[in-house]
Structure formats: structure tokens, C-alpha cells
Design a protein around this motif. Structure first.
Motif, PDB file in Angstrom:
ATOM      1  N   VAL A 102       0.826  -1.210   0.000  1.00 32.97           N
ATOM      2  CA  VAL A 102       0.000   0.000   0.000  1.00 32.97           C
ATOM      3  C   VAL A 102       0.860   1.259   0.000  1.00 32.97           C
ATOM      4  N   ASN A 103       1.729   1.370   1.005  1.00 28.90           N
ATOM      5  CA  ASN A 103       2.457   2.623   1.225  1.00 28.90           C
ATOM      6  C   ASN A 103       3.514   2.907   0.171  1.00 28.90           C
ATOM      7  N   LEU A 104       4.068   1.860  -0.417  1.00 28.47           N
ATOM      8  CA  LEU A 104       5.152   2.053  -1.370  1.00 28.47           C
ATOM      9  C   LEU A 104       4.727   1.714  -2.797  1.00 28.47           C
ATOM     10  N   SER A 105       4.343   0.458  -3.033  1.00 25.59           N
ATOM     11  CA  SER A 105       3.957   0.074  -4.401  1.00 25.59           C
ATOM     12  C   SER A 105       2.724   0.836  -4.858  1.00 25.59           C
ATOM     13  N   GLY A 106       1.718   0.945  -3.992  1.00 26.43           N
ATOM     14  CA  GLY A 106       0.506   1.668  -4.359  1.00 26.43           C
ATOM     15  C   GLY A 106       0.794   3.122  -4.683  1.00 26.43           C
ATOM     16  N   ALA A 107       1.634   3.755  -3.862  1.00 32.62           N
ATOM     17  CA  ALA A 107       2.007   5.150  -4.122  1.00 32.62           C
ATOM     18  C   ALA A 107       2.760   5.271  -5.442  1.00 32.62           C
ATOM     19  N   MET A 108       3.646   4.315  -5.719  1.00 27.11           N
ATOM     20  CA  MET A 108       4.402   4.312  -6.973  1.00 27.11           C
ATOM     21  C   MET A 108       3.477   4.154  -8.175  1.00 27.11           C
ATOM     22  N   PHE A 109       2.544   3.211  -8.093  1.00 27.84           N
ATOM     23  CA  PHE A 109       1.639   2.962  -9.218  1.00 27.84           C
ATOM     24  C   PHE A 109       0.803   4.198  -9.530  1.00 27.84           C
ATOM     25  N   CYS A 110       0.274   4.832  -8.479  1.00 22.51           N
ATOM     26  CA  CYS A 110      -0.574   6.014  -8.689  1.00 22.51           C
ATOM     27  C   CYS A 110       0.236   7.187  -9.225  1.00 22.51           C
ATOM     28  N   ALA A 111       1.418   7.394  -8.662  1.00 21.42           N
ATOM     29  CA  ALA A 111       2.267   8.479  -9.148  1.00 21.42           C
ATOM     30  C   ALA A 111       2.682   8.239 -10.590  1.00 21.42           C
ATOM     31  N   GLY A 112       2.993   6.995 -10.936  1.00 20.79           N
ATOM     32  CA  GLY A 112       3.387   6.685 -12.307  1.00 20.79           C
ATOM     33  C   GLY A 112       2.279   6.947 -13.300  1.00 20.79           C
ATOM     34  N   ALA A 113       1.053   6.532 -12.946  1.00 23.02           N
ATOM     35  CA  ALA A 113      -0.088   6.761 -13.838  1.00 23.02           C
ATOM     36  C   ALA A 113      -0.347   8.259 -13.999  1.00 23.02           C
ATOM     37  N   ALA A 114      -0.256   8.995 -12.897  1.00 28.22           N
ATOM     38  CA  ALA A 114      -0.450  10.449 -12.962  1.00 28.22           C
ATOM     39  C   ALA A 114       0.635  11.097 -13.808  1.00 28.22           C
ATOM     40  N   PHE A 115       1.865  10.686 -13.610  1.00 26.30           N
ATOM     41  CA  PHE A 115       3.001  11.263 -14.333  1.00 26.30           C
ATOM     42  C   PHE A 115       2.834  11.079 -15.838  1.00 26.30           C
ATOM     43  N   ARG A 116       2.468   9.876 -16.258  1.00 27.63           N
ATOM     44  CA  ARG A 116       2.310   9.603 -17.698  1.00 27.63           C
ATOM     45  C   ARG A 116       1.194  10.450 -18.294  1.00 27.63           C
ATOM     46  N   HIS A 117       0.100  10.587 -17.557  1.00 27.74           N
ATOM     47  CA  HIS A 117      -1.000  11.422 -18.046  1.00 27.74           C
ATOM     48  C   HIS A 117      -0.581  12.891 -18.128  1.00 27.74           C
ATOM     49  N   MET A 118       0.109  13.364 -17.104  1.00 26.06           N
ATOM     50  CA  MET A 118       0.513  14.769 -17.065  1.00 26.06           C
ATOM     51  C   MET A 118       1.567  15.092 -18.111  1.00 26.06           C
ATOM     52  N   GLN A 119       2.381  14.123 -18.460  1.00 21.81           N
ATOM     53  CA  GLN A 119       3.325  14.314 -19.564  1.00 21.81           C
ATOM     54  C   GLN A 119       2.586  14.668 -20.848  1.00 21.81           C
ATOM     55  N   GLU A 120       1.485  13.982 -21.080  1.00 19.14           N
ATOM     56  CA  GLU A 120       0.714  14.180 -22.307  1.00 19.14           C
ATOM     57  C   GLU A 120      -0.160  15.416 -22.250  1.00 19.14           C
ATOM     58  N   SER A 121      -0.631  15.766 -21.048  1.00 14.59           N
ATOM     59  CA  SER A 121      -1.602  16.863 -20.918  1.00 14.59           C
ATOM     60  C   SER A 121      -0.959  18.218 -20.694  1.00 14.59           C
ATOM     61  N   GLY A 122       0.365  18.248 -20.503  1.00 12.73           N
ATOM     62  CA  GLY A 122       1.038  19.538 -20.364  1.00 12.73           C
ATOM     63  C   GLY A 122       1.418  19.920 -18.952  1.00 12.73           C
ATOM     64  N   GLY A 123       1.408  18.961 -18.033  1.00  8.70           N
ATOM     65  CA  GLY A 123       1.873  19.249 -16.678  1.00  8.70           C
ATOM     66  C   GLY A 123       0.834  18.982 -15.613  1.00  8.70           C
ATOM     67  N   GLY A 124       1.249  19.171 -14.387  1.00 12.64           N
ATOM     68  CA  GLY A 124       0.354  18.947 -13.262  1.00 12.64           C
ATOM     69  C   GLY A 124       1.140  18.874 -11.965  1.00 12.64           C
ATOM     70  N   ARG A 125       0.443  18.447 -10.920  1.00 13.26           N
ATOM     71  CA  ARG A 125       1.060  18.435  -9.589  1.00 13.26           C
ATOM     72  C   ARG A 125       0.692  17.140  -8.872  1.00 13.26           C
ATOM     73  N   ILE A 126       1.700  16.521  -8.283  1.00 16.60           N
ATOM     74  CA  ILE A 126       1.497  15.337  -7.453  1.00 16.60           C
ATOM     75  C   ILE A 126       1.823  15.717  -6.019  1.00 16.60           C
ATOM     76  N   ILE A 127       0.897  15.415  -5.107  1.00 10.74           N
ATOM     77  CA  ILE A 127       1.092  15.706  -3.684  1.00 10.74           C
ATOM     78  C   ILE A 127       1.119  14.378  -2.943  1.00 10.74           C
ATOM     79  N   ASN A 128       2.262  14.024  -2.387  1.00 11.61           N
ATOM     80  CA  ASN A 128       2.398  12.785  -1.633  1.00 11.61           C
ATOM     81  C   ASN A 128       2.139  13.035  -0.153  1.00 11.61           C
ATOM     82  N   ASN A 129       1.325  12.188   0.450  1.00 10.02           N
ATOM     83  CA  ASN A 129       1.123  12.249   1.895  1.00 10.02           C
ATOM     84  C   ASN A 129       2.220  11.418   2.541  1.00 10.02           C
TER      85      ASN A 129
END
Length: 241
Positions: A102-129
Motif C-alpha cells: 500500500v504505502n510504497l507500491s501503491g504510491a508508486m503505481f498512482c504516481a506513475g499513472a499520474a506522471f504519464r497522463h501529465m506528460q501528455e496533458s502539459g503538466g500537473g502536480r502530485i502531492i504525496n502524503n
């Protein structure tokens, strides 16, 4: 905005705050009933029950959010578990894997999916708890402390790798917000201290932490907020140990 762990605690508080501020919010978590309670039938909320430890489920989560709202500009990478109260000598392989999933792999998977989308959409922000345990652990909390230290590395890596794409990454480290996790830690009944004693610790309203998340989420694109630490006044953090 996409919020993981949106069914309770900080995730629920952030979800409701952002919906009230006019944001579209994708709510992710394992328990649909709790996600629906967080959404409270708001027209700008999309509930997507998701096990973030499943990388394919995370991909489907982001696709659902993008299909509904067109883009996801902010990820609040919030889902996490405290895990067992155990030293390294007591921690079983199974419980270690559960916390890491949960704390590591889950965070990695979500950040990776967000990163790939934001690469295509022109940017964004990821906030890690993260947690103050990303800096100073509690006694007998090795699984939680190690994974939260790893989240700090994840935050710094995303911030660095995201620069060419307009993607920034922030981390909020929270100490003793009055959430369900504080019951797991024992803060309200007597949390284990470094000298072996137990002490009731001060807590603070989750809305204050949610306000920080909103502040980061609404910062202009040219501003990167690397790290924010917010704790209950007087809690044993500064000088812990």
C-alpha cells in the motif's frame, strides 16, 4: 483532482474541501460505501473503487477519471496504512509486504499513472502524503517508518524527473491530525514513547491539514512547494528520542 484513500481520514477531509471549492474530484479507495459517504452525492465527484496495490486497477482508475473530467491536474497520493506495532526483529515477512504493497507500491503505481497522463496533458502536480515518520520514526513502527522514508525519495525523484514536463511534486508530512490512524497509533489512549512509557498526545483538526493540501493544489504552476510539515502543537516530534 484524484484522491486516493478518499473514504476516510485526511482523504475524506481533502475530498470534501476540494469539492466545496468547486473542483472535480475522483475518489479512489477499496470500500465503495465509504467513498460514497465522502462524495455525499456531489455532482462533481466520481467514485471509483480501486485497490491501488493492483497496477492495472490503477490504470483503469485514471482512465475513468480522464473519461469523466477530461484531465487530472492534481493527484493527492494519500492512501496508506500504519501496519503492525513491531520492531525489525518482530516484523513478519507477510506484514512487511502488506505495508509495502500500500504505502510504497501503491504510491508508486498512482504516481506513475499520474506522471504519464501529465506528460501528455502539459503538466500537473502530485502531492504525496508522507508523515513525520518520514523523518523521525515512532518506536516499534519499522514498516511504516521505512515506507514513509521511501515516499520522500519518491517525492524528490518525481520533482526532478518532472521538470521537463511541467510536473511538480510536493510532500505533506502530518503529525497527529485527529484521524482514525491516531487510534491505531494510540495517541488518544497512550502512544508508545522512546523510554517505554505511554503518553496521550495532542492532536489537531484534520481540516488544518486539508487546508495545506488545498494551498499546494492551487499554487500557480511556476511555484513548487517541496515539503510542508504540520503537527499538533506540543506533540513529541521535535526532539523525539
Amino acid at each position: 483532482m484524484l484522491v486516493t484513500g478518499a473514504g476516510s481520514g485526511i482523504g475524506r477531509s481533502v475530498t470534501r474541501r476540494m469539492l466545496a471549492a468547486g473542483w472535480n474530484v475522483v475518489l479512489a479507495g477499496r470500500r465503495e460505501a465509504q467513498l460514497e459517504q465522502s462524495a455525499d452525492k456531489h455532482p462533481n465527484a466520481l467514485v471509483v473503487p480501486t485497490d491501488i496495490t493492483d497496477s492495472m486497477a490503477v490504470e483503469r482508475l485514471f482512465l475513468a477519471g480522464i473519461e469523466r473530467f477530461g484531465t487530472i491536474d492534481v493527484l493527492f497520493n494519500n492512501a496508506g496504512i500504519f501496519g503492525p506495532a513491531a520492531t525489525i526483529g518482530e516484523l513478519s515477512a507477510q506484514r512487511w509486504q502488506e505495508v509495502c504493497a500500500v504505502n510504497l507500491s501503491g504510491a508508486m503505481f498512482c504516481a506513475g499513472a499520474a506522471f504519464r497522463h501529465m506528460q501528455e496533458s502539459g503538466g500537473g502536480r502530485i502531492i504525496n502524503n508522507g508523515s513525520i515518520s518520514a523523518h523521525v520514526p515512532r518506536p516499534a513502527s519499522v514498516a511504516y517508518a521505512v515506507t514513509k522514508h521511501a515516499v520522500t525519495g519518491l517525492t524528490k525523484s518525481i520533482e526532478l524527473d518532472g521538470r521537463p514536463y511541467g510536473i511538480s511534486c510536493s510532500q505533506i508530512d502530518i503529525g497527529n491530525a485527529a484521524s482514525e490512524m491516531m487510534h491505531d497509533v494510540g495517541a488518544t489512549s497512550g502512544a508508545l514513547q522512546t523510554d517505554g512509557s505511554r503518553k496521550v498526545e495532542p492532536t489537531f483538526d484534520m481540516e488544518q491539514a486539508s487546508a495545506i493540501v488545498e494551498f499546494i493544489a492551487t499554487a500557480p504552476a511556476e511555484v513548487s512547494i517541496n515539503n510542508v510539515t504540520i503537527t499538533a502543537a506540543g506533540m513529541p516530534y521535535i526532539g523525539r528520542g
